[in-house]
Motif scaffolding. Sequence first.
Motif, PDB file in Angstrom:
ATOM      1  N   PRO A   1      -3.850   0.779  -2.752  1.00 38.00           N
ATOM      2  CA  PRO A   1      -3.253  -0.562  -2.835  1.00 38.00           C
ATOM      3  C   PRO A   1      -2.376  -0.674  -4.074  1.00 38.00           C
ATOM      4  CG  PRO A   1      -5.572  -0.659  -3.393  1.00 38.00           C
ATOM      5  CD  PRO A   1      -5.295   0.751  -2.993  1.00 38.00           C
ATOM      6  N   ARG A   2      -1.292  -1.424  -3.944  1.00 36.77           N
ATOM      7  CA  ARG A   2      -0.374  -1.650  -5.061  1.00 36.77           C
ATOM      8  C   ARG A   2      -0.442  -3.127  -5.449  1.00 36.77           C
ATOM      9  NH1 ARG A   2       1.271   3.429  -6.617  1.00 36.77           N
ATOM     10  NH2 ARG A   2       1.940   4.580  -4.807  1.00 36.77           N
TER      11      ARG A   2
ATOM     12  N   VAL B   1       4.398   6.962   2.295  1.00 36.03           N
ATOM     13  CA  VAL B   1       4.886   5.792   3.017  1.00 36.03           C
ATOM     14  C   VAL B   1       4.469   4.546   2.254  1.00 36.03           C
ATOM     15  CG1 VAL B   1       4.640   4.458   5.143  1.00 36.03           C
ATOM     16  CG2 VAL B   1       4.836   6.935   5.242  1.00 36.03           C
ATOM     17  N   GLU B   2       5.399   3.643   2.033  1.00 28.04           N
ATOM     18  CA  GLU B   2       5.112   2.356   1.396  1.00 28.04           C
ATOM     19  C   GLU B   2       4.949   1.316   2.496  1.00 28.04           C
ATOM     20  OE1 GLU B   2       4.653   1.714  -1.871  1.00 28.04           O
ATOM     21  OE2 GLU B   2       4.946   3.836  -2.342  1.00 28.04           O
TER      22      GLU B   2
ATOM     23  N   ALA C   1      -4.502  -0.616 -10.827  1.00 27.54           N
ATOM     24  CA  ALA C   1      -4.634  -0.140  -9.445  1.00 27.54           C
ATOM     25  C   ALA C   1      -6.030   0.425  -9.224  1.00 27.54           C
ATOM     26  CB  ALA C   1      -3.586   0.920  -9.170  1.00 27.54           C
ATOM     27  N   PRO C   2      -6.733  -0.042  -8.205  1.00 26.37           N
ATOM     28  CA  PRO C   2      -8.054   0.522  -7.898  1.00 26.37           C
ATOM     29  C   PRO C   2      -7.888   1.945  -7.339  1.00 26.37           C
ATOM     30  CG  PRO C   2      -7.433  -1.082  -6.246  1.00 26.37           C
ATOM     31  CD  PRO C   2      -6.364  -1.112  -7.293  1.00 26.37           C
ATOM     32  N   PRO C   3      -8.970   2.680  -7.280  1.00 27.34           N
ATOM     33  CA  PRO C   3      -8.872   4.044  -6.747  1.00 27.34           C
ATOM     34  C   PRO C   3      -8.474   4.044  -5.269  1.00 27.34           C
ATOM     35  CG  PRO C   3     -11.159   3.441  -7.101  1.00 27.34           C
ATOM     36  CD  PRO C   3     -10.328   2.341  -7.683  1.00 27.34           C
TER      37      PRO C   3
ATOM     38  N   PHE D   1       0.839  -1.190   0.000  1.00 26.00           N
ATOM     39  CA  PHE D   1       0.000   0.000   0.000  1.00 26.00           C
ATOM     40  C   PHE D   1       0.878   1.245   0.000  1.00 26.00           C
ATOM     41  CE2 PHE D   1      -2.255  -3.352   2.213  1.00 26.00           C
ATOM     42  CZ  PHE D   1      -3.506  -3.320   1.623  1.00 26.00           C
ATOM     43  N   ALA D   2       0.343   2.312  -0.578  1.00 28.47           N
ATOM     44  CA  ALA D   2       0.989   3.624  -0.506  1.00 28.47           C
ATOM     45  C   ALA D   2       0.071   4.545   0.283  1.00 28.47           C
ATOM     46  CB  ALA D   2       1.230   4.173  -1.903  1.00 28.47           C
TER      47      ALA D   2
END
Length: 145
Positions: free
Chosen positions: A81-82, A55-56, A89-91, A37-38
Amino acid sequence: AGGALVANVLRNGSVLLQWGLRHWGPPRPAAAALRGFALNCSWDGTYTRFPCDSVELGAACRDYLLAEAHGSVRYRLCLQPRFAPPRPAPPAQCVEFRVEPAAMRDIVVAMTAVGGSICVMLVFICLLVAYITENLMSPALARGG
């Protein structure tokens, strides 16, 4: 929306973010394609650098603690989400909140108590100096004259 991302504002001024995966689609065998996730932040609508900026987070992560959030400031945090290609990639899911400045209230109460104590101490010192001056210095001056 949908309870995917929740911000829990704690009494100590920090914020605990929690989320689940069900909002981004039903679990599939391709769930292993989730790379992480970002997390991005903004402050009052203007992009600003915070400890949580870009932040990753790992794929198994389901919460994040944002320590030392500023009081009376409107925050907007977005979680993206990545996934591994070719899945798009979803919104991003976003949450907005404001931290109440409870800590500032505690500081004001403490400063008032300390200030009051200092004032009382100064009054006692002044009374002691007046007593010493009146009772000890006056007889000495009378004997000398």
